[in-house]
Design a protein around this motif. Sequence first.
Motif, PDB file in Angstrom:
ATOM      1  N   ILE A   1       0.854  -1.191   0.000  1.00  0.00           N
ATOM      2  CA  ILE A   1       0.000   0.000   0.000  1.00  0.00           C
ATOM      3  C   ILE A   1       0.888   1.238   0.000  1.00  0.00           C
ATOM      4  CG2 ILE A   1      -1.779   1.293   1.238  1.00  0.00           C
ATOM      5  CD1 ILE A   1      -2.763  -1.316   2.438  1.00  0.00           C
ATOM      6  N   THR A   2       0.678   2.094  -0.989  1.00  0.00           N
ATOM      7  CA  THR A   2       1.356   3.385  -1.035  1.00  0.00           C
ATOM      8  C   THR A   2       0.315   4.482  -0.837  1.00  0.00           C
ATOM      9  OG1 THR A   2       3.065   2.564  -2.549  1.00  0.00           O
ATOM     10  CG2 THR A   2       2.757   4.953  -2.447  1.00  0.00           C
ATOM     11  N   MET A   3       0.561   5.355   0.129  1.00  0.00           N
ATOM     12  CA  MET A   3      -0.289   6.523   0.363  1.00  0.00           C
ATOM     13  C   MET A   3       0.624   7.738   0.340  1.00  0.00           C
ATOM     14  SD  MET A   3      -2.543   4.763   3.411  1.00  0.00           S
ATOM     15  CE  MET A   3      -3.924   5.866   3.556  1.00  0.00           C
TER      16      MET A   3
ATOM     17  N   GLU B   1       1.524  13.155  -3.049  1.00  0.00           N
ATOM     18  CA  GLU B   1       1.837  13.318  -4.484  1.00  0.00           C
ATOM     19  C   GLU B   1       1.391  12.054  -5.227  1.00  0.00           C
ATOM     20  OE1 GLU B   1       3.263  16.177  -5.233  1.00  0.00           O
ATOM     21  OE2 GLU B   1       3.585  16.750  -3.125  1.00  0.00           O
ATOM     22  N   LYS B   2       1.455  12.109  -6.548  1.00  0.00           N
ATOM     23  CA  LYS B   2       1.142  10.904  -7.324  1.00  0.00           C
ATOM     24  C   LYS B   2       2.057   9.767  -6.885  1.00  0.00           C
ATOM     25  CE  LYS B   2      -0.961  12.420 -11.622  1.00  0.00           C
ATOM     26  NZ  LYS B   2      -0.886  12.430 -13.095  1.00  0.00           N
ATOM     27  N   PRO B   3       1.598   8.527  -6.775  1.00  0.00           N
ATOM     28  CA  PRO B   3       0.295   8.011  -7.237  1.00  0.00           C
ATOM     29  C   PRO B   3      -0.855   8.197  -6.242  1.00  0.00           C
ATOM     30  CG  PRO B   3       1.621   6.209  -6.409  1.00  0.00           C
ATOM     31  CD  PRO B   3       2.462   7.453  -6.271  1.00  0.00           C
ATOM     32  N   PHE B   4      -0.685   8.986  -5.182  1.00  0.00           N
ATOM     33  CA  PHE B   4      -1.715   9.251  -4.166  1.00  0.00           C
ATOM     34  C   PHE B   4      -2.070   7.985  -3.366  1.00  0.00           C
ATOM     35  CE2 PHE B   4      -2.621  12.543  -7.449  1.00  0.00           C
ATOM     36  CZ  PHE B   4      -2.140  13.621  -6.709  1.00  0.00           C
ATOM     37  N   PHE B   5      -2.782   7.055  -4.007  1.00  0.00           N
ATOM     38  CA  PHE B   5      -3.186   5.831  -3.308  1.00  0.00           C
ATOM     39  C   PHE B   5      -3.024   4.679  -4.287  1.00  0.00           C
ATOM     40  CE2 PHE B   5      -6.929   3.149  -1.653  1.00  0.00           C
ATOM     41  CZ  PHE B   5      -6.139   2.518  -0.713  1.00  0.00           C
ATOM     42  N   ARG B   6      -2.046   3.810  -3.993  1.00  0.00           N
ATOM     43  CA  ARG B   6      -1.743   2.695  -4.894  1.00  0.00           C
ATOM     44  C   ARG B   6      -1.740   1.389  -4.121  1.00  0.00           C
ATOM     45  NH1 ARG B   6       3.396   2.698  -8.898  1.00  0.00           N
ATOM     46  NH2 ARG B   6       1.834   3.695 -10.248  1.00  0.00           N
TER      47      ARG B   6
ATOM     48  N   ASP C   1      -4.240   2.205  -9.076  1.00  0.00           N
ATOM     49  CA  ASP C   1      -4.080   3.574  -8.576  1.00  0.00           C
ATOM     50  C   ASP C   1      -5.434   4.269  -8.468  1.00  0.00           C
ATOM     51  OD1 ASP C   1      -1.428   3.057  -8.700  1.00  0.00           O
ATOM     52  OD2 ASP C   1      -0.945   4.478 -10.297  1.00  0.00           O
ATOM     53  N   TYR C   2      -5.568   5.070  -7.405  1.00  0.00           N
ATOM     54  CA  TYR C   2      -6.753   5.907  -7.228  1.00  0.00           C
ATOM     55  C   TYR C   2      -6.294   7.363  -7.164  1.00  0.00           C
ATOM     56  CZ  TYR C   2      -8.991   1.583  -5.551  1.00  0.00           C
ATOM     57  OH  TYR C   2      -9.469   0.297  -5.429  1.00  0.00           O
ATOM     58  N   PRO C   3      -6.749   8.222  -8.068  1.00  0.00           N
ATOM     59  CA  PRO C   3      -6.437   9.645  -7.909  1.00  0.00           C
ATOM     60  C   PRO C   3      -7.152  10.191  -6.685  1.00  0.00           C
ATOM     61  CG  PRO C   3      -7.961   9.304  -9.731  1.00  0.00           C
ATOM     62  CD  PRO C   3      -7.571   7.942  -9.249  1.00  0.00           C
ATOM     63  N   LYS C   4      -6.587  11.235  -6.063  1.00  0.00           N
ATOM     64  CA  LYS C   4      -7.194  11.729  -4.820  1.00  0.00           C
ATOM     65  C   LYS C   4      -8.557  12.365  -5.050  1.00  0.00           C
ATOM     66  CE  LYS C   4      -4.793  16.201  -4.519  1.00  0.00           C
ATOM     67  NZ  LYS C   4      -3.955  17.025  -3.646  1.00  0.00           N
TER      68      LYS C   4
ATOM     69  N   ILE D   1     -13.320   8.232  -3.503  1.00  0.00           N
ATOM     70  CA  ILE D   1     -12.626   8.721  -2.307  1.00  0.00           C
ATOM     71  C   ILE D   1     -13.414   9.880  -1.684  1.00  0.00           C
ATOM     72  CG2 ILE D   1     -10.537   9.914  -1.502  1.00  0.00           C
ATOM     73  CD1 ILE D   1      -8.897   8.162  -3.343  1.00  0.00           C
ATOM     74  N   GLU D   2     -13.804   9.698  -0.411  1.00  0.00           N
ATOM     75  CA  GLU D   2     -14.596  10.716   0.277  1.00  0.00           C
ATOM     76  C   GLU D   2     -13.731  11.669   1.085  1.00  0.00           C
ATOM     77  OE1 GLU D   2     -18.014   9.470   2.355  1.00  0.00           O
ATOM     78  OE2 GLU D   2     -18.785   8.278   0.673  1.00  0.00           O
ATOM     79  N   ALA D   3     -12.582  11.197   1.526  1.00  0.00           N
ATOM     80  CA  ALA D   3     -11.653  12.057   2.278  1.00  0.00           C
ATOM     81  C   ALA D   3     -10.237  11.601   1.973  1.00  0.00           C
ATOM     82  CB  ALA D   3     -11.938  11.971   3.773  1.00  0.00           C
ATOM     83  N   PHE D   4      -9.332  12.573   1.803  1.00  0.00           N
ATOM     84  CA  PHE D   4      -7.952  12.263   1.476  1.00  0.00           C
ATOM     85  C   PHE D   4      -7.069  13.171   2.321  1.00  0.00           C
ATOM     86  CE2 PHE D   4      -3.998  12.668  -0.856  1.00  0.00           C
ATOM     87  CZ  PHE D   4      -3.762  11.381  -1.305  1.00  0.00           C
ATOM     88  N   GLN D   5      -6.437  12.575   3.344  1.00  0.00           N
ATOM     89  CA  GLN D   5      -5.595  13.357   4.253  1.00  0.00           C
ATOM     90  C   GLN D   5      -4.245  12.656   4.372  1.00  0.00           C
ATOM     91  OE1 GLN D   5      -7.988  13.348   7.799  1.00  0.00           O
ATOM     92  NE2 GLN D   5      -9.723  14.281   6.763  1.00  0.00           N
ATOM     93  N   CYS D   6      -3.387  12.901   3.400  1.00  0.00           N
ATOM     94  CA  CYS D   6      -2.066  12.271   3.386  1.00  0.00           C
ATOM     95  C   CYS D   6      -0.995  13.342   3.561  1.00  0.00           C
ATOM     96  CB  CYS D   6      -1.860  11.505   2.087  1.00  0.00           C
ATOM     97  SG  CYS D   6      -2.950  10.066   1.946  1.00  0.00           S
ATOM     98  N   THR D   7      -0.109  13.137   4.520  1.00  0.00           N
ATOM     99  CA  THR D   7       0.898  14.154   4.845  1.00  0.00           C
ATOM    100  C   THR D   7       2.290  13.791   4.358  1.00  0.00           C
ATOM    101  OG1 THR D   7       1.271  13.171   7.016  1.00  0.00           O
ATOM    102  CG2 THR D   7      -0.391  14.914   6.879  1.00  0.00           C
ATOM    103  N   GLU D   8       2.549  12.476   4.195  1.00  0.00           N
ATOM    104  CA  GLU D   8       3.863  12.087   3.668  1.00  0.00           C
ATOM    105  C   GLU D   8       3.750  10.753   2.948  1.00  0.00           C
ATOM    106  OE1 GLU D   8       6.493   9.917   6.982  1.00  0.00           O
ATOM    107  OE2 GLU D   8       5.938  11.950   7.601  1.00  0.00           O
ATOM    108  N   THR D   9       4.694  10.494   2.059  1.00  0.00           N
ATOM    109  CA  THR D   9       4.669   9.249   1.277  1.00  0.00           C
ATOM    110  C   THR D   9       5.076   8.070   2.159  1.00  0.00           C
ATOM    111  OG1 THR D   9       5.184  10.454  -0.741  1.00  0.00           O
ATOM    112  CG2 THR D   9       5.571   8.082  -0.756  1.00  0.00           C
ATOM    113  N   GLN D  10       4.223   7.062   2.157  1.00  0.00           N
ATOM    114  CA  GLN D  10       4.496   5.831   2.895  1.00  0.00           C
ATOM    115  C   GLN D  10       4.217   4.650   1.981  1.00  0.00           C
ATOM    116  OE1 GLN D  10       1.880   6.077   6.372  1.00  0.00           O
ATOM    117  NE2 GLN D  10       3.616   5.588   7.654  1.00  0.00           N
ATOM    118  N   THR D  11       5.107   3.683   1.972  1.00  0.00           N
ATOM    119  CA  THR D  11       4.872   2.419   1.259  1.00  0.00           C
ATOM    120  C   THR D  11       5.131   1.292   2.242  1.00  0.00           C
ATOM    121  OG1 THR D  11       5.505   3.350  -0.877  1.00  0.00           O
ATOM    122  CG2 THR D  11       5.548   0.962  -0.680  1.00  0.00           C
ATOM    123  N   ASN D  12       4.123   0.484   2.473  1.00  0.00           N
ATOM    124  CA  ASN D  12       4.243  -0.632   3.408  1.00  0.00           C
ATOM    125  C   ASN D  12       3.640  -1.884   2.801  1.00  0.00           C
ATOM    126  OD1 ASN D  12       5.291   0.597   6.022  1.00  0.00           O
ATOM    127  ND2 ASN D  12       3.562   1.936   5.593  1.00  0.00           N
TER     128      ASN D  12
END
Length: 281
Positions: free
Chosen positions: A178-180, A183-188, A201-204, A209-220
Amino acid sequence: MASSSQFEDNAEQYVFSCTLDNVRNLSNILKAIHFKDHAACFTTKNGLKFTVENSKCLQANAFIQAGIFQEFNISEESVMFRINLTVLLDCLSIFGTSAAPGTSTALKMCYQGYGHPLTLFLEEGGVVTVCKINTQEPEETLDFDFCSTNVINKIILQSEGLREAFSELDMTSDFLQITMSPEKPFFRLSTFGNAGSAHLDYPKDSDLIEAFQCTETQTNRYKISLLKPSTKALTLSCKVSIRTDNRGFLSLQYMIRNEDGQICFVEYYCCPDEDVEGADT
């Protein structure tokens, strides 16, 4: 066989009791966390919480608020016990799962306290069945220490979007990545299975998507074997909140509307697949 008057005569001896007009409003939520035989039940004036765990890596919680019940009584600050969830679900569906239109099974559930069984009175069409299920001492549940102040990224998604993803991605993969990101890809969502890698991929600004609150890139990465049980909750839900904290721990909170239109929540916590710095602090 016990009549409702017998139940009322004994009502004062219970530390906890509740009634439901439609037993499916409880059983459907419990099915969403039924991936192990045993569950811990925690009762407070706010309602019931059932917790199921697997391998210290996954925890599922089903929350059934007091307002869902027609009556909800508790005489102590909190009541806790461990119960065989498989047996409980079998008892709740004792009249069958496909009731005729307009009919439902009513439930009275009572507990006298430590060492006593959980007693169920199920009534349908004037027939009452009584089930007594042995309870056990609750084991200490895991504290995933998932704190809202440590949440880095949060997305609220219509459930159909995640259902679609799980049907399109390659579930022969050992893990879901999961990548959040702001920036692009936003939600992958990515899998790496027998047929190669797949990404969704989901654009924000997606309609899903009802709410998008991402502050930094994380891939787990998360073991798919751990996430699979949560698809039961996903099937029942209308929305899902996906959150990750500063350790990469994942929270999936499913909003489920019951047959009477009331809202319940099922939450899954999952550890990331790799060692994350600070995970054991």
